[in-house]
Motif scaffolding. Sequence first.
Motif, PDB file in Angstrom:
ATOM      1  N   UNK A  84       0.819  -1.174   0.007  1.00 30.45           N
ATOM      2  CA  UNK A  84      -0.012  -0.018   0.077  1.00 30.45           C
ATOM      3  C   UNK A  84       1.066   1.164  -0.101  1.00 30.45           C
ATOM      4  N   UNK A  85       0.308   2.336  -0.398  1.00 28.93           N
ATOM      5  CA  UNK A  85       1.254   3.555  -0.708  1.00 28.93           C
ATOM      6  C   UNK A  85       1.620   4.304   0.621  1.00 28.93           C
ATOM      7  N   UNK A  86       1.339   4.187   1.697  1.00 32.46           N
ATOM      8  CA  UNK A  86       1.891   4.708   2.979  1.00 32.46           C
ATOM      9  C   UNK A  86       1.240   4.238   4.234  1.00 32.46           C
ATOM     10  N   UNK A  87       1.864   4.970   5.102  1.00 29.59           N
ATOM     11  CA  UNK A  87       1.249   4.493   6.564  1.00 29.59           C
ATOM     12  C   UNK A  87      -0.312   4.784   6.993  1.00 29.59           C
ATOM     13  N   UNK A  88      -0.554   5.834   6.404  1.00 27.24           N
ATOM     14  CA  UNK A  88      -2.081   6.352   6.346  1.00 27.24           C
ATOM     15  C   UNK A  88      -2.929   5.214   5.802  1.00 27.24           C
ATOM     16  N   UNK A  89      -2.623   4.521   4.830  1.00 26.39           N
ATOM     17  CA  UNK A  89      -3.449   3.488   4.254  1.00 26.39           C
ATOM     18  C   UNK A  89      -3.560   2.360   5.197  1.00 26.39           C
ATOM     19  N   UNK A 135      11.808   2.246  -1.444  1.00 29.56           N
ATOM     20  CA  UNK A 135      12.545   2.678  -2.981  1.00 29.56           C
ATOM     21  C   UNK A 135      12.813   1.326  -3.487  1.00 29.56           C
ATOM     22  N   UNK A 136      12.613   1.292  -4.920  1.00 24.22           N
ATOM     23  CA  UNK A 136      12.897   0.235  -5.829  1.00 24.22           C
ATOM     24  C   UNK A 136      11.704   0.235  -6.774  1.00 24.22           C
ATOM     25  N   UNK A 137      11.483  -1.279  -6.881  1.00 19.82           N
ATOM     26  CA  UNK A 137      10.306  -1.657  -8.057  1.00 19.82           C
ATOM     27  C   UNK A 137       9.102  -0.964  -7.742  1.00 19.82           C
ATOM     28  N   UNK A 138       8.882  -0.359  -8.903  1.00 20.20           N
ATOM     29  CA  UNK A 138       7.611   0.630  -9.068  1.00 20.20           C
ATOM     30  C   UNK A 138       6.473  -0.027  -8.974  1.00 20.20           C
ATOM     31  N   UNK A 139       5.535   0.435  -7.896  1.00 19.13           N
ATOM     32  CA  UNK A 139       4.046  -0.142  -7.711  1.00 19.13           C
ATOM     33  C   UNK A 139       3.163   0.060  -8.770  1.00 19.13           C
ATOM     34  N   UNK A 140       2.130  -0.550  -8.826  1.00 14.32           N
ATOM     35  CA  UNK A 140       0.977  -0.641  -9.620  1.00 14.32           C
ATOM     36  C   UNK A 140       0.057   0.400  -8.940  1.00 14.32           C
ATOM     37  N   UNK A 141      -1.181   0.561  -9.811  1.00 15.79           N
ATOM     38  CA  UNK A 141      -2.164   1.707  -9.769  1.00 15.79           C
ATOM     39  C   UNK A 141      -3.510   0.823  -9.278  1.00 15.79           C
ATOM     40  N   UNK A 204      14.995  -3.865  -6.199  1.00 19.41           N
ATOM     41  CA  UNK A 204      14.713  -4.199  -4.960  1.00 19.41           C
ATOM     42  C   UNK A 204      13.504  -3.441  -4.348  1.00 19.41           C
ATOM     43  N   UNK A 205      13.403  -3.288  -2.754  1.00 16.78           N
ATOM     44  CA  UNK A 205      12.343  -2.701  -2.341  1.00 16.78           C
ATOM     45  C   UNK A 205      11.352  -3.878  -2.121  1.00 16.78           C
ATOM     46  N   UNK A 206      10.147  -3.512  -1.683  1.00 19.81           N
ATOM     47  CA  UNK A 206       9.124  -4.350  -1.316  1.00 19.81           C
ATOM     48  C   UNK A 206       8.430  -5.194  -2.394  1.00 19.81           C
ATOM     49  N   UNK A 207       8.542  -4.697  -3.683  1.00 19.97           N
ATOM     50  CA  UNK A 207       8.280  -5.440  -4.811  1.00 19.97           C
ATOM     51  C   UNK A 207       9.390  -6.561  -5.226  1.00 19.97           C
TER      52      UNK A 207
END
Length: 327
Positions: A84-89, A135-141, A204-207
């Motif tokens: 998810x995008x951020x902590x608020x999510x 930071x790393x692999x781009x997320x989807x939408x 790298x990153x979460x993805x």
Amino acid sequence: MQLLGIHHVSALTASAERNYQFYTDVIGLRLVKKSVNQDAPDMYHLFYADEIGRPGTDLTFFEMLGIGQTYRGNNSISLTGLRVANDQALAYWVERFNHYDVKHQGIEQQLGRAVVFFDDPEGQRLMLVSDQHNQGIEAGIPWEKGNVPQEYGITGLGPVRLTVPELVPTERVLVNVMGFKHVSSYPAYQDGQPDVEVYQTGAGGTGGEVHIEVRTDLPRERPGRGSVHHVAFRVKDKKTLNQWFERVKGERMPNSGIVDRYYFQALYFREPNGILYELSTDEPGFAVDESVDQLGETLALPPFLEDRRAEIEATIKPLNTKKRSRG
């Protein structure tokens, strides 16, 4: 030949209908393909992803009617992350899980990221992970017409956890064969067990992470509903996949050879601790046989099964997957 990240994760469900209701109504993913298991076309294969089914956002399920419960243990893919995008999510998701009586453990910290562990109704082990500092692999939408506000929606697959009795056999395949890099570790959740080791691929990153949990106190997992069948990693195209096939074959690892899944090309192989890996191409994607606006609404069959459509539709239970309103 560097892998580009996680491509998809495939799990088992005892009910396509209940699975569809949970992952669209509660989790807010888009069903981007309603198809069948190409190796056993009497069962559904459902693909959930972001707005257009980008590689790296795809959680899939094979329906196996009557399948029993999972007896958790070793030699398993024991956790699937969802970004998810951020902590608020995550704060939004805790409230949503409470509203829908979804079993969860609240917001915790892992590797400096906020996470929420939760189970689906069949015991599928899942984790939401915040990308606020990622930071790393781009997320989807996320799909704007989904049941979750787009700013809080699932943006893709996150870290995948493997639970194994020995580190070295799995680590050797990840690092020496597949090109992963060891990047970190964190304490095990069970006292007396080794640290969980973290490896990454691509940008790298979460993805692009795989976490290896060594458990010396567990029997081998007995898979059932909610267990994970395999994890797939991304390769650019078929030419690159052929290069991977030669590498896997050169390592004398039992493998499937190149398999045409129509929506992507695939190569399957199993590492010594029993984990089933797949390498999958990013191309051509899920819009090859349906318009983007109508993804997942009707039963899609690859060309090599089309002449069996009447037989298949007579065998599987109808599943209404027309668009649902936001809930």
